[in-house]
Design an enzyme around this catalytic site. Sequence first.
Site, PDB file in Angstrom:
ATOM      1  N   LYS A  59      -3.373   5.623  -3.414  1.00 49.97           N
ATOM      2  CA  LYS A  59      -5.033   6.782  -2.732  1.00 49.97           C
ATOM      3  C   LYS A  59      -5.161   7.909  -3.881  1.00 49.97           C
ATOM      4  O   LYS A  59      -3.705   7.706  -4.765  1.00 49.97           O
ATOM      5  CB  LYS A  59      -4.631   7.007  -1.360  1.00 49.97           C
ATOM      6  CG  LYS A  59      -4.017   6.300  -0.586  1.00 49.97           C
ATOM      7  CD  LYS A  59      -3.748   6.374   0.696  1.00 49.97           C
ATOM      8  CE  LYS A  59      -3.589   5.233   1.482  1.00 49.97           C
ATOM      9  NZ  LYS A  59      -2.299   4.038   1.418  1.00 49.97           N
TER      10      LYS A  59
ATOM     11  N   TYR B 293       2.739  10.156   0.747  1.00 51.05           N
ATOM     12  CA  TYR B 293       3.838   9.857   1.765  1.00 51.05           C
ATOM     13  C   TYR B 293       5.203  10.424   0.363  1.00 51.05           C
ATOM     14  O   TYR B 293       5.827   9.843  -0.616  1.00 51.05           O
ATOM     15  CB  TYR B 293       3.535   8.331   1.784  1.00 51.05           C
ATOM     16  CG  TYR B 293       2.958   7.565   2.469  1.00 51.05           C
ATOM     17  CD1 TYR B 293       1.804   8.614   3.341  1.00 51.05           C
ATOM     18  CD2 TYR B 293       2.375   6.187   1.902  1.00 51.05           C
ATOM     19  CE1 TYR B 293       0.660   7.557   3.669  1.00 51.05           C
ATOM     20  CE2 TYR B 293       0.907   5.848   2.446  1.00 51.05           C
ATOM     21  CZ  TYR B 293       0.557   6.394   3.571  1.00 51.05           C
ATOM     22  OH  TYR B 293      -0.931   6.018   3.755  1.00 51.05           O
TER      23      TYR B 293
ATOM     24  N   SER C 151       0.523   4.178  15.148  1.00 50.22           N
ATOM     25  CA  SER C 151       1.852   5.043  14.766  1.00 50.22           C
ATOM     26  C   SER C 151       3.740   5.189  15.999  1.00 50.22           C
ATOM     27  O   SER C 151       4.582   5.855  15.474  1.00 50.22           O
ATOM     28  CB  SER C 151       2.167   6.714  15.102  1.00 50.22           C
ATOM     29  OG  SER C 151       1.008   7.565  14.398  1.00 50.22           O
ATOM     30  N   GLY C 152       3.346   3.860  16.115  1.00 48.30           N
ATOM     31  CA  GLY C 152       5.064   2.989  16.490  1.00 48.30           C
ATOM     32  C   GLY C 152       4.868   3.041  18.305  1.00 48.30           C
ATOM     33  O   GLY C 152       5.772   1.978  18.542  1.00 48.30           O
ATOM     34  N   ILE C 153       4.090   3.543  19.078  1.00 48.92           N
ATOM     35  CA  ILE C 153       4.524   3.275  20.246  1.00 48.92           C
ATOM     36  C   ILE C 153       3.968   1.682  21.074  1.00 48.92           C
ATOM     37  O   ILE C 153       4.368   0.916  21.569  1.00 48.92           O
ATOM     38  CB  ILE C 153       3.358   3.747  21.006  1.00 48.92           C
ATOM     39  CG1 ILE C 153       3.611   4.348  22.509  1.00 48.92           C
ATOM     40  CG2 ILE C 153       1.662   3.502  20.688  1.00 48.92           C
ATOM     41  CD1 ILE C 153       2.921   4.908  23.543  1.00 48.92           C
ATOM     42  N   LEU C 154       3.452   1.273  20.099  1.00 49.22           N
ATOM     43  CA  LEU C 154       3.410  -0.050  20.139  1.00 49.22           C
ATOM     44  C   LEU C 154       3.930  -1.355  19.875  1.00 49.22           C
ATOM     45  O   LEU C 154       4.245  -2.773  19.684  1.00 49.22           O
ATOM     46  CB  LEU C 154       1.724  -0.683  19.478  1.00 49.22           C
ATOM     47  CG  LEU C 154       0.675  -0.216  20.118  1.00 49.22           C
ATOM     48  CD1 LEU C 154      -1.155  -0.598  20.061  1.00 49.22           C
ATOM     49  CD2 LEU C 154       0.231  -0.787  21.782  1.00 49.22           C
TER      50      LEU C 154
ATOM     51  N   ASP D 299       1.050  -0.919   0.060  1.00 51.18           N
ATOM     52  CA  ASP D 299      -0.246   0.259  -0.200  1.00 51.18           C
ATOM     53  C   ASP D 299       1.035   0.831   0.115  1.00 51.18           C
ATOM     54  O   ASP D 299       1.372   1.652   1.054  1.00 51.18           O
ATOM     55  CB  ASP D 299      -0.810   0.367   1.477  1.00 51.18           C
ATOM     56  CG  ASP D 299      -1.720   1.654   0.966  1.00 51.18           C
ATOM     57  OD1 ASP D 299      -2.701   1.424   0.293  1.00 51.18           O
ATOM     58  OD2 ASP D 299      -1.971   1.900   1.783  1.00 51.18           O
TER      59      ASP D 299
ATOM     60  N   PHE E 244       0.184   0.027  14.996  1.00 49.59           N
ATOM     61  CA  PHE E 244       1.065  -0.204  16.589  1.00 49.59           C
ATOM     62  C   PHE E 244       1.102   1.542  16.538  1.00 49.59           C
ATOM     63  O   PHE E 244       1.510   2.049  17.232  1.00 49.59           O
ATOM     64  CB  PHE E 244       2.776  -0.340  15.609  1.00 49.59           C
ATOM     65  CG  PHE E 244       3.309  -1.920  15.418  1.00 49.59           C
ATOM     66  CD1 PHE E 244       2.812  -2.596  16.149  1.00 49.59           C
ATOM     67  CD2 PHE E 244       3.672  -1.812  13.997  1.00 49.59           C
ATOM     68  CE1 PHE E 244       3.146  -3.671  15.764  1.00 49.59           C
ATOM     69  CE2 PHE E 244       3.814  -3.027  13.379  1.00 49.59           C
ATOM     70  CZ  PHE E 244       3.358  -4.181  14.509  1.00 49.59           C
TER      71      PHE E 244
END
Length: 344
Positions: A87, A61, A241-244, A56, A239
């Site tokens: 998109k 981006y 945005s990253g914290i997970l 994707d 995730f």
Amino acid sequence: MTITLATRRRIASTALELPVFGFGSAHLGELYGKVDEAHSRATLDAAWDAGVRYYDTAPWYGRGLSEHRLGGFLRTMDRGSFQITTKVGRTLHRPKDPSNFDRSPWVGGLNFEVNFDYSYDGIMRSYEQALQRLALDTVDALVIHDLDAGFHLDKQAGYEKQLVGGGIKALEELKKSGDIQAYGMGINNNAALENTATLVDLDFCLVAMPYTLLDQASLHAGMATCQKRGISVIIGAPFASGILVTGSSGPAHYAYGTASPEIQAKVRGIEAVCAAHKVALPAAALQFVLAHPIVASVIPGAARPEEVVQNIASLQAAIPAAFWSDLKAQGLIDSQAPVPGAGN
């Protein structure tokens, strides 16, 4: 049922079936840091070699950089061996003053100005520009991108009118002609999932923040509405945005910004349950979202080969049922949230 890279799920009532695990390429657009060409190519090589066959991307981006990088890689592969979504809703243009152009929020990326356009002509132009950047003549599905009041403020109503009055017709024509197999809408928050996504008929929603291991506020609202309407969901930010991935002691990126003390505290609670059951936090995050019956695929991002390897390992890691029970008992996830292995 054991989930593998070969597992596929159908998008709504369309003919499109996607692998449950894909590759999100936003990081190749250099949001949080520069990614040199060698690392970009090595990451894509690692994903392909591991068996990833769904990718994707988006014009936004890196202001075109992600599509260029991904297309440059995929154009060398047999077109029938992979699936790709991109998109629409933005067109890219040369800025008036390239030498002083501000690429933010991208740390890197390319020097292209963005123009939002959700009209019939805007959707078609966005689609054609994307094909040229990708160096491909087809994509499998298109996503209406960032039709969100957070981006558009007082222009939101006008852009919604563009979509309803013409943009959706472009997508319907592309699907009817066989140019694409499905179309959906990218969703960044609960309000958009409950309201904007209901403006037009859709095959799927690409949901970022509204449904993660940290937040199930949409479970009984937007996600339930999608289920009633027969709309599939692709999870775009498993995730959060990253914290997970980094956990509470890391950079603590959440919802494309810095995590609040409340979010960090909740992550610490989940981490404690993870430690008790010897479960890796990223594995819990990935497998949790795939347990929802309308979720067809999850597309975590990666900017280095080792991140791809870790993501795939997280998908396939064993997680005991007691782990999910403890998260519910401690109020860390919604008591009615579907969880792996529970027949959902």
